[in-house]
Design an enzyme around this catalytic site. Sequence first.
Site: not given
Length: 336
Positions: A117, A199, A202
């Site tokens: 991140k 994966k 969203k």
Amino acid sequence: MIDGKKVLLSGMQSTGIITLGNYLGALKNWVDLNDDESVQCFYAVMDLHSITVRQDPATLRKNGRTLYALYIAAGLDPEKNCLFFQSHVPAHAQLAWILNCYTYMGEMSRMTQFKDKSAKHADNINTGLFTYPVLMAADILLYQADMVPVGKDQLQHLEIARDIAGRFNGIYGDVFTIPEAYMGKSGAKIMSLQDPTKKMSKSDENPNGSILLLDDTDTIMRKFKRAITDSDGFIAYSEDKPGIKNLIDIYDAVTGNTPEQTVAEFDGKGYGDFKMAVGEAVASTLKPVQDEYARLIADKTYLDSMMKENAAKASYYANKTLRKVYKKVGFIELPR
Ligand code: TRP
């Protein structure tokens, strides 16, 4: 243990509309636990975690409500399960502070999600992102959770929660239950329709990669039509065919088929037909959830009352643990 039941806790962030992957891999399995009288389940909307990445306030508010309504629409009974917002139970932030003082910089710097991140949001590597796993440990330990259903990507965070709990218990005696990963009926791992090695997420920049739980039938069909496959032209379940394998996994998750059954069912058919069939199966699985969602989101009174009731219930258990922790570390009890 609560009333002789084991405690299970999980949750999702309210950073967007959840995907078919979140539904098939997690939410649907939570719903299966509804009738298990041997566990008391807590499921939170993890809105405190959401702001480790910058959020637009109005959108965050909307997404939080949506996720809460989707929990219920998908079948989580808010009378049996404790469904609450993390930010409605201040004990999460309070315990997180304390646990920060029992967690090492080195442990946090090793977290792969932090590394990923911070690479992705290089302009905003805030300390919240760094201590994210400590807040997650607080979420879990506050409820003395025995079991935590998490995906592979969260196992490292659960491991840290166990380490922190063990460390704290080592100093102060048995304060926290050491949580275990809950595997249950292993949820399907759904990959991106545009890149089957990634994966389904969203936060994918490519909107065609993810089926969102509130996508209408046309959108679902369009996204499946565009799904990346390969040029072989036959349907087989193989690691060498990740696109087709992912479509088979999705089809099986919604129909209950085995891969062999699905391969047999589409023997001799082309990719176009197969994609249509997967799209239709997914759309008809999501339709009842979407209808129930539409009903719930319009019923503000009901949702508000569930939020209030459940926040109070969660706070009761959380504060019990927090009081114990305050006492152990040496804080002065406010004289009555
Ligand atoms: N970090 C989790 C995720 O992004 C969400 C989460 C926050 C969570 N607190 C938790 C999951 C506690 C399980 C238990 O998926």
